[in-house]
Scaffold this motif. Sequence first.
Motif, PDB file in Angstrom:
ATOM      1  N   TYR A  59       0.826  -1.212   0.000  1.00 58.55           N
ATOM      2  CA  TYR A  59       0.000   0.000   0.000  1.00 58.55           C
ATOM      3  C   TYR A  59       0.855   1.254   0.000  1.00 58.55           C
ATOM      4  O   TYR A  59       0.441   2.292  -0.500  1.00 58.55           O
ATOM      5  N   TYR A 100      -0.131   4.005  -2.488  1.00 55.40           N
ATOM      6  CA  TYR A 100      -0.599   5.285  -1.933  1.00 55.40           C
ATOM      7  C   TYR A 100       0.550   6.075  -1.326  1.00 55.40           C
ATOM      8  O   TYR A 100       0.448   6.525  -0.185  1.00 55.40           O
ATOM      9  N   PRO A 141     -11.107   3.615  12.409  1.00 59.16           N
ATOM     10  CA  PRO A 141     -11.885   3.013  11.324  1.00 59.16           C
ATOM     11  C   PRO A 141     -13.362   3.403  11.440  1.00 59.16           C
ATOM     12  O   PRO A 141     -13.955   3.267  12.504  1.00 59.16           O
ATOM     13  N   LYS A 142     -13.919   3.884  10.377  1.00 60.82           N
ATOM     14  CA  LYS A 142     -15.295   4.359  10.304  1.00 60.82           C
ATOM     15  C   LYS A 142     -15.534   5.625  11.145  1.00 60.82           C
ATOM     16  O   LYS A 142     -16.674   6.034  11.337  1.00 60.82           O
ATOM     17  N   GLU A 197      -8.485   7.473   0.445  1.00 63.81           N
ATOM     18  CA  GLU A 197      -8.403   6.017   0.624  1.00 63.81           C
ATOM     19  C   GLU A 197      -7.070   5.588   1.214  1.00 63.81           C
ATOM     20  O   GLU A 197      -6.997   4.740   2.096  1.00 63.81           O
ATOM     21  N   VAL A 248      -6.992   6.113   4.883  1.00 63.04           N
ATOM     22  CA  VAL A 248      -7.802   5.116   5.573  1.00 63.04           C
ATOM     23  C   VAL A 248      -7.008   3.826   5.745  1.00 63.04           C
ATOM     24  O   VAL A 248      -6.929   3.249   6.841  1.00 63.04           O
ATOM     25  N   VAL A 249      -6.370   3.398   4.655  1.00 58.48           N
ATOM     26  CA  VAL A 249      -5.600   2.162   4.729  1.00 58.48           C
ATOM     27  C   VAL A 249      -4.431   2.326   5.696  1.00 58.48           C
ATOM     28  O   VAL A 249      -4.146   1.441   6.514  1.00 58.48           O
ATOM     29  N   GLY A 305      -5.753   2.137   9.119  1.00 56.40           N
ATOM     30  CA  GLY A 305      -6.173   0.755   9.368  1.00 56.40           C
ATOM     31  C   GLY A 305      -4.978  -0.090   9.772  1.00 56.40           C
ATOM     32  O   GLY A 305      -4.980  -0.787  10.789  1.00 56.40           O
ATOM     33  N   VAL A 350      -4.035  -1.832  13.437  1.00 56.33           N
ATOM     34  CA  VAL A 350      -3.888  -3.286  13.532  1.00 56.33           C
ATOM     35  C   VAL A 350      -2.468  -3.649  13.960  1.00 56.33           C
ATOM     36  O   VAL A 350      -2.260  -4.470  14.870  1.00 56.33           O
ATOM     37  N   LEU A 369     -14.698  -4.088  12.139  1.00 55.75           N
ATOM     38  CA  LEU A 369     -14.336  -2.682  12.322  1.00 55.75           C
ATOM     39  C   LEU A 369     -14.282  -1.886  11.028  1.00 55.75           C
ATOM     40  O   LEU A 369     -14.375  -0.666  11.042  1.00 55.75           O
ATOM     41  N   GLY A 370     -14.075  -2.592   9.907  1.00 59.18           N
ATOM     42  CA  GLY A 370     -13.912  -1.855   8.652  1.00 59.18           C
ATOM     43  C   GLY A 370     -12.583  -1.132   8.570  1.00 59.18           C
ATOM     44  O   GLY A 370     -12.521   0.073   8.382  1.00 59.18           O
ATOM     45  N   ILE A 371     -11.471  -1.887   8.750  1.00 63.44           N
ATOM     46  CA  ILE A 371     -10.158  -1.239   8.754  1.00 63.44           C
ATOM     47  C   ILE A 371      -9.675  -0.881   7.350  1.00 63.44           C
ATOM     48  O   ILE A 371      -8.732  -0.122   7.202  1.00 63.44           O
ATOM     49  N   LEU A 424     -13.063   0.871   0.649  1.00 67.09           N
ATOM     50  CA  LEU A 424     -12.316   1.755   1.543  1.00 67.09           C
ATOM     51  C   LEU A 424     -10.888   1.990   1.059  1.00 67.09           C
ATOM     52  O   LEU A 424     -10.107   2.657   1.724  1.00 67.09           O
TER      53      LEU A 424
END
Lengths: 220, 555
Positions: A57, A61, A138-139, A148, A151-152, A155, A159, B239-241, B248
């Motif tokens: 990613y 990105y 997230p969200k 995007e 967001v990644v 994320g 994690v 969670l929608g990571i 996303l």
Amino acid sequence: MSQNSEVVVHQEHVHEAHAHVGEHVHRDDMGSKMGMWLFLFTEVLLFGGMFILYASYRFIYSDAYKVAAAELDTYIGTINTIILLASSCAVVLGIVALQRKNKGLCLGFLWFTQACGAAFMVNKYFEWTHKIHLGIYPKGPALADMSEGEVVFFGLYYVMTGLHGLHIIVGMIFIGTIMVMIQKNKITHDNYQKLENAGLYWHLVDVIWIFLFPLFYLIH
Amino acid sequence: MANGSIAVPAEPKGKLVDFYKQESKHKGIWSWLLTVDHKRIGLMYLLVMIGFFLTAMTFGFLMRLEMLTPGATIMKPQTYNTLFTLHGVIMVFLFIIPGVPAVFGNFIMPIQIGAKDVIFPRLNLLSWYLYIAGGIIALISLFTGTGAADTGWTFYVPYSIRTTTNVSLTVFAAFVLGFSSILTGLNFITTIHRMRAPGMTFFKMPLFCWGIYGTAWIQVLATPVIGITLVLVILERTLGIGVFDPALGGDPLLYQHLFWIYSHPAVYIMILPAMGVVSDIIATFSRKPIFGYTPIAMSTLAIALVGYLVWGHHMFSAGTSDTSNVIFSLLTFLVAIPTGVKVFNWVASLYRGSIEVTAPMLYALCFIFVFSIGGLTGLVLGTLNTDIHLTDTYFVVAHFHYVMFGGMGILFFASLHYWFPKMFGRMYNEKVAKLACIIFVIGFNGLYFPMFIAGYLGMPRRYYDYLPEFQVYHVISTVGSWIMISGILLMFANLLRGLRQGAVAPANPWDSTTLEWTVPSPPPMENFEEIPVVTKGPYDREGLIESKVKHQLKH
Ligand code: HEM
Ligand SMILES: [Cu+2]
């Protein structure tokens, strides 16, 4: 130190007193260490999967990554890095202390390690809650407005640092158990492979952070 | 007993009690559930695994029944989706992958290397509990939540993120099973390195141990990747990571990469120990040392190594670049070389042997035949242009059943027959066993061979319905499934009968040369009264004193 354990191996490997029939309690320090290293290997691969995602990613990105990384707090990251390095050092000193039959000093160093682990988690807590407060999760509302790539990035940030934090907790439990065993003289100056294994685990958790820190906090 | 490879049946010497009867500090069922004995753990795996196998077999049977006629025959599409998912998940994660290592690796491998147990017996028990936990979670996911998973065993995103069925729990089950697998692998590698008897060098190990060794490495090195991938799917769902969800910014292709980085090597987790079994069986029943011991051992490692680098062949039509496709195709062909080395060595081992076709040998020979079909059709799928035509058709379904079921599955049955006397101390009826094998193999080919043709003609997989022109193949296939399942049931019935009323087995009923046959059947608690000193190769027959008790089953 490895010489020491070799000797033990030769004595203990071939035969072993059987507490109960059917309970095969062998003591093989080399074997135990080998098992631990294999386990660490699996941990590296576990995180390896995520590092692959991080890298892919980053390639897709690259600009968004730079923007997102600027949001992270380099100071907290640096402090946590120093904390972990110091704690790893303390584990090593603890092992040496035990080898020199200084049980009290060993426990002292391990207490220091535990304190470092706790401090790391406290910092992490404040770091995360601050982000969540800003709506970056997230969200979350702030993240929803970002691109995007960001967001990644976040994320992966949650994690990977989250899983790493989980490993810190597991490591603290691991070392805590070992401390109890030292207290009860189940782990002693001539039988300390379990302590060494706990140390290896702690170092691994440390090493993973050494990679996470620059990848998330330093590269802008 | 100074010589490890002499196959004189060692009759129990009074104070050696077999491991079933050995007193331990726990009584009754707890002497099993809390045991740390590798043999008991192996048997506990076997028992549970047969249960799972029969369950998944029933699902397969129902799917085939559905395909008897076009349109809805006995079920709705959603039921069919659920069935092929559960069938795949159970067969792959609960039967095929752990099968040979967990059952026979546990029971046999430590004895074959002259050890009293594995090196971490308690960890071994933990693996078993994780396996059970994973199985139970998988079953719970069936009946709770919003309906059983319907994604196929591959859990491909984005569908696995979007579907409202109970995917998270099923995926979590697979995660727990992976943990069990990792710990078993770690245990076996360390055991093989640290616990070999004096004189048992690596190149004096039976080839079964080599297979277990190669597999253990893959278990350790590949499973963590799927572990984290599955966790990410759960996190994505809850969670929608965003790491896999295209909405996303995630890339579904990366999921496929990570999934297959594990799941292709997993194919070799299944087959390597099974290939070890076939080597042991062929050496025994050809009455000569295996031809090309070192090449077979080395090809095991070569398959483990190259098998790591071929995962991309599952994604030829998914949009990966042409360059990577060509490289993955080439590497896929490379795996055929060490595999061919094995097959040719087995055949060469038969040459001028004094072959005795017992039930295990019959299974092993059927394996060579069936597995060759599976392997060769794998090359068809590894070729770029033919794969574009065949991907996601019944051709693929036929191919993987030929390699997985025809490979590991048949060899699981072969091992069961080969080591049955050792494990249970009884013999089964040889004639019935062979009959069951023949029925099974006829049914097997009837079931799966038509799928090659249907797939080649365009029948897509994972469909509950089809065009009328495919019906002839589906009818043959479904009838084949009936024949095959009769064979399997007959086989289990025969084994069960042997278990209860078979003749008492001698220590070495087959005249085998490896160490497990030097201890009584069933073995005593710690296997050896005295750790043997090994001076000969595993299949060396020179100086072998013919066992006086000739095959009891033959009378
Ligand atoms: C025992 C008798 C068996 C029968 C009757 C059977 C039949 C089937 C059928 C009809 C399908 C669905 C094909 C489709 O619509 O795509 C299927 C899929 C599958 N089978 Fe079997 N099979 C059997 C045994 C096995 C065994 C032993 C294994 C493991 C080695 C296995 C592994 C699979 C897998 C992985 C799938 C793919 C599931 C998916 O598409 O997600 N099967 N089988
Ligand atoms: Cu593959």
